[in-house]
Design a protein around this motif. Structure first.
Motif, short mmCIF file in Angstrom:
data_model
loop_
_atom_site.label_atom_id
_atom_site.label_comp_id
_atom_site.label_asym_id
_atom_site.label_seq_id
_atom_site.Cartn_x
_atom_site.Cartn_y
_atom_site.Cartn_z
N GLU B 188 0.82 -1.21 0.00
CA GLU B 188 0.00 0.00 0.00
C GLU B 188 0.86 1.26 0.00
O GLU B 188 0.47 2.29 0.54
CB GLU B 188 -0.91 0.00 1.24
CG GLU B 188 -2.08 -0.94 1.09
CD GLU B 188 -2.82 -1.13 2.40
OE1 GLU B 188 -2.36 -0.62 3.44
OE2 GLU B 188 -3.86 -1.79 2.37
N LEU B 189 2.05 1.14 -0.59
CA LEU B 189 2.94 2.30 -0.63
C LEU B 189 2.32 3.44 -1.42
O LEU B 189 1.66 3.20 -2.43
CB LEU B 189 4.26 1.92 -1.30
CG LEU B 189 5.34 1.27 -0.44
CD1 LEU B 189 6.54 0.96 -1.29
CD2 LEU B 189 5.73 2.19 0.71
N GLY B 190 2.55 4.65 -0.94
CA GLY B 190 2.11 5.81 -1.71
C GLY B 190 2.93 5.89 -2.98
O GLY B 190 4.04 5.36 -3.04
N PRO B 191 2.39 6.53 -4.02
CA PRO B 191 3.12 6.56 -5.30
C PRO B 191 4.49 7.21 -5.19
O PRO B 191 5.44 6.75 -5.81
CB PRO B 191 2.19 7.39 -6.20
CG PRO B 191 1.29 8.13 -5.28
CD PRO B 191 1.13 7.26 -4.07
N TRP B 192 4.59 8.26 -4.35
CA TRP B 192 5.88 8.97 -4.26
C TRP B 192 6.89 8.20 -3.45
O TRP B 192 8.07 8.19 -3.77
CB TRP B 192 5.68 10.38 -3.71
CG TRP B 192 4.89 11.19 -4.67
CD1 TRP B 192 3.61 11.59 -4.54
CD2 TRP B 192 5.33 11.63 -5.96
NE1 TRP B 192 3.22 12.26 -5.66
CE2 TRP B 192 4.25 12.30 -6.55
CE3 TRP B 192 6.52 11.50 -6.68
CZ2 TRP B 192 4.33 12.87 -7.83
CZ3 TRP B 192 6.59 12.07 -7.94
CH2 TRP B 192 5.50 12.74 -8.49
N GLU B 193 6.42 7.53 -2.39
CA GLU B 193 7.33 6.67 -1.62
C GLU B 193 7.89 5.59 -2.53
O GLU B 193 9.10 5.34 -2.57
CB GLU B 193 6.58 6.02 -0.46
CG GLU B 193 6.16 7.01 0.60
CD GLU B 193 5.09 6.46 1.52
OE1 GLU B 193 4.85 7.08 2.56
OE2 GLU B 193 4.48 5.41 1.20
N PHE B 194 7.01 4.97 -3.26
CA PHE B 194 7.40 3.91 -4.18
C PHE B 194 8.42 4.45 -5.18
O PHE B 194 9.47 3.87 -5.41
CB PHE B 194 6.15 3.39 -4.90
CG PHE B 194 6.43 2.27 -5.85
CD1 PHE B 194 6.75 1.00 -5.37
CD2 PHE B 194 6.37 2.48 -7.22
CE1 PHE B 194 7.01 -0.03 -6.26
CE2 PHE B 194 6.63 1.44 -8.11
CZ PHE B 194 6.95 0.20 -7.62
N PHE B 195 8.09 5.61 -5.72
CA PHE B 195 8.98 6.21 -6.72
C PHE B 195 10.38 6.46 -6.16
O PHE B 195 11.38 6.11 -6.77
CB PHE B 195 8.38 7.52 -7.22
CG PHE B 195 9.34 8.31 -8.07
CD1 PHE B 195 9.52 7.99 -9.41
CD2 PHE B 195 10.08 9.36 -7.52
CE1 PHE B 195 10.42 8.71 -10.18
CE2 PHE B 195 10.98 10.07 -8.30
CZ PHE B 195 11.14 9.74 -9.64
N TRP B 196 10.46 7.06 -4.95
CA TRP B 196 11.78 7.39 -4.40
C TRP B 196 12.57 6.16 -3.98
O TRP B 196 13.79 6.15 -4.05
CB TRP B 196 11.65 8.40 -3.24
CG TRP B 196 11.34 9.78 -3.75
CD1 TRP B 196 10.17 10.46 -3.58
CD2 TRP B 196 12.19 10.63 -4.53
NE1 TRP B 196 10.24 11.68 -4.22
CE2 TRP B 196 11.47 11.81 -4.81
CE3 TRP B 196 13.49 10.50 -5.04
CZ2 TRP B 196 12.00 12.85 -5.56
CZ3 TRP B 196 14.01 11.54 -5.78
CH2 TRP B 196 13.27 12.70 -6.03
N ILE B 197 11.87 5.11 -3.54
CA ILE B 197 12.58 3.86 -3.23
C ILE B 197 13.26 3.34 -4.50
O ILE B 197 14.44 3.00 -4.51
CB ILE B 197 11.61 2.81 -2.65
CG1 ILE B 197 11.17 3.23 -1.25
CG2 ILE B 197 12.29 1.44 -2.60
CD1 ILE B 197 10.12 2.33 -0.64
#
Lengths: 84, 467
Positions: B188-197
């Motif tokens: 359930e990661l937010g899109p931006w968290e996912f992106f920065w990971i």
């Protein structure tokens, strides 16, 4: 230099444009968002429904776009004019 | 580094930069400096990967909470208003780096730079999968086979997994990591968290797996200007040319001096261990990151040959040329003084920091209003920031104009710990008491339960001009 310019590997030219602009846009992002809270600024004018993290990210990439544009122009003007 | 070398950088034909490079296979090295680096890498990676999981009073001990715009560092909470501390901290870090560089050369590069630390970790994985330097070189020369594919696949899989973990922990420094872990595990990661990971993971993989020494040579700004901090008393890694030359192979135990040779046995191990692929015997070069791998390996060889150690060693230009060395040079003294002054100022001002903020925003729709009683009224919005760790009730007082009327909250303004309360107030003044169109007001705010927590902020009261 003019003749040799073509021998500069493409990768180097990309890095010379993207890397310094990346560093500077990082600094710009920190300074900008320290001074302005995106939630408040956007709250005044109405904006998209995204999180602060989203605004930071979008802000960072906008800065990167601008700073790389700057680098591109610098590289472009470094090329000597053709002597006719 | 020397003048000669800086010139060399400029003179080097540009084609060399980012030219199709020969892959460097640094040979594994053991010894004193290698164990320093290993310890350093372990400690630094430990801090990086475990740091965000550290707890303090029921919350993440160190959290640069960007979504909430607050930095938590143990007992302290920093707000965007405290940016000056961050700036001071960065200045301290920069001067400390200058000082260390002036004294000991590129120890930052050789032991503590993230580029070195992660490259070491990636090299370790590479060696575990593909084996030693020679088997790595053999593998790369060989044609594609199932066995080669399997090894390469395993290596890149491990690299990528490690990189993703790195990206995940990176985001964990900026957003609460326990919740981040839960969201990751439940997809359930937010899109931006996912992106920065992904972004940070990819950068780690690229920099530590592929670019390696090229980052130091072509991308690092510090590598370009560090030579400005060098002088003749700075520690550098250097080959003792007088003792080593003329180099040449010889039988163990042979009287090399009688053969007219120097101490260097020309085994080329110092070149093989170098992560940037240079030959230290050619003199000081800008590519040298000061990792001392060549010192370790050469000492091993000297030991085996029964020669004196330190043919390649940490030394200074003055020591090499037999001149007197000095520790407290003017630049070192200046760095130390600057560093102490700024550090003391920073700590002092943090200790004296009042954990209370007040912003006064004038009502923008009208300059002033005349009431039915003939008084002049200004409207303000107060933003009270409680930067403390506990709730406080604050009393408000306003001064600067005689007989001003203000509707105040009787019990004071309650602000919970770490929050902001906006509070509108109206101030009414008899126009006889106004001498100019714009008069200075002073807002006093102090905590009812703690006299030390009090601030005063200037504001402006606007009115008509009668004269």
């Amino acid at each position: 230099m003019p003749g040799k310019n073509n021998s500069v590997p493409k990768v180097q030219r990309f890095v010379a444009i993207l890397w310094p602009s990346f560093v500077v846009s990082g600094i710009a992002t920190v300074l900008f968002f320290t001074a302005f809270d995106p939630d408040e600024v956007i709250g005044c004018v109405g904006g998209w429904d995204i999180s602060r993290m989203g605004y930071y990210s979008v802000g960072f990439f906008l800065f990167w776009l601008l700073t790389s544009l700057n680098s591109v122009l610098t590289c472009y003007f470094l090329k000597p004019c053709s002597k006719s | 580094m020397t003048e000669k070398n800086t010139q060399q950088i400029e003179m080097t034909p540009v084609e060399e930069v980012y030219a199709k490079r020969k892959k460097i296979y640094p040979r594994q090295v053991t010894g004193l400096f290698a164990s320093f680096r290993f310890t350093g890498v372990l400690v630094l990676l430990g801090i990086y990967y475990l740091g965000p999981f550290l707890q303090w009073n029921g919350r993440q001990a160190i959290l640069f909470d960007l979504p909430a715009r607050k930095f938590y560092i143990f007992e302290w909470i920093f707000w965007p208003q405290d940016f000056i501390y961050l700036a001071a901290l960065l200045i301290i870090a920069a001067i400390a780096l200058f000082l260390v560089t002036a004294l000991a050369g590129r120890v930052w590069c050789g032991y503590a730079c993230p580029q070195t630390v992660w490259t070491e970790a990636f090299l370790w994985i590479e060696r575990k999968v593909e084996g030693s330097r020679s088997s790595q070189m053999k593998l790369d020369k060989a044609g594609w086979s199932w066995a080669k594919f399997r090894l390469k696949f395993t290596k890149h899989f491990l690299w990528l997994a490690f990189s993703l973990l790195t990206g995940f922990v990176f985001v964990g420094w900026f957003t609460p990591i326990t919740e981040l872990t839960e969201r990751t595990l439940s997809f359930e990661l937010g899109p931006w968290e996912f992106f920065w990971i992904i972004f940070y993971g990819f950068a780690t993989y690229g920099n530590a797996g592929w670019m390696r020494e090229q980052v130091c040579m072509y991308m690092c700004p510090y590598a370009r200007f560090q030579s400005a901090m060098f002088d003749k008393n700075t520690l550098v890694i250097s080959y003792d040319e007088k003792r080593g030359e003329p180099r040449g192979s010889r039988k163990k135990g042979a009287d090399y001096e009688a053969e007219g040779k120097g101490a260097c046995v020309d085994c080329s191990l110092c070149v093989q261990v170098c992560p940037t692929g240079i030959d230290i015997r050619d003199g000081l070069q800008y590519q040298c990151i000061g990792c001392a791998a060549c010192v370790d390996v050469c000492n091993e060889v000297m030991d085996k040959m029964g020669y004196e150690k330190n043919l390649v060693s940490y030394t200074t230009e003055n020591a090499l040329s037999g001149k007197k060395e000095s520790f407290f040079r003017p630049r070192v003294t200046i760095y130390i003084v600057l560093l102490s002054v700024i550090t003391i100022a920073l700590l002092g001002s943090i200790a004296q920091r009042v954990p209370l903020g007040l912003d006064i925003i004038r009502d923008r729709s009208s300059l002033y209003r005349e009431t039915d009683e003939g008084l002049i009224e200004n409207v303000y919005t107060l933003k009270v920031m409680n930067m403390d760790l506990k709730d406080h009730r604050y009393s408000l007082a306003v001064g600067g104009i005689e007989d001003l009327r203000i509707k105040k909250p009787k019990k004071g303004i309650l602000v919970e710990a770490g929050t902001v309360v906006t509070y509108p107030i109206r101030i009414q003044v008899n126009p006889d008491n106004l001498k100019t169109a714009s008069t200075e007001l002073i807002f006093y705010l102090n905590a009812l339960d703690d006299d030390a927590i009090s601030i005063e902020v200037d504001g402006r009261f606007l009115g008509p001009v009668f004269k």
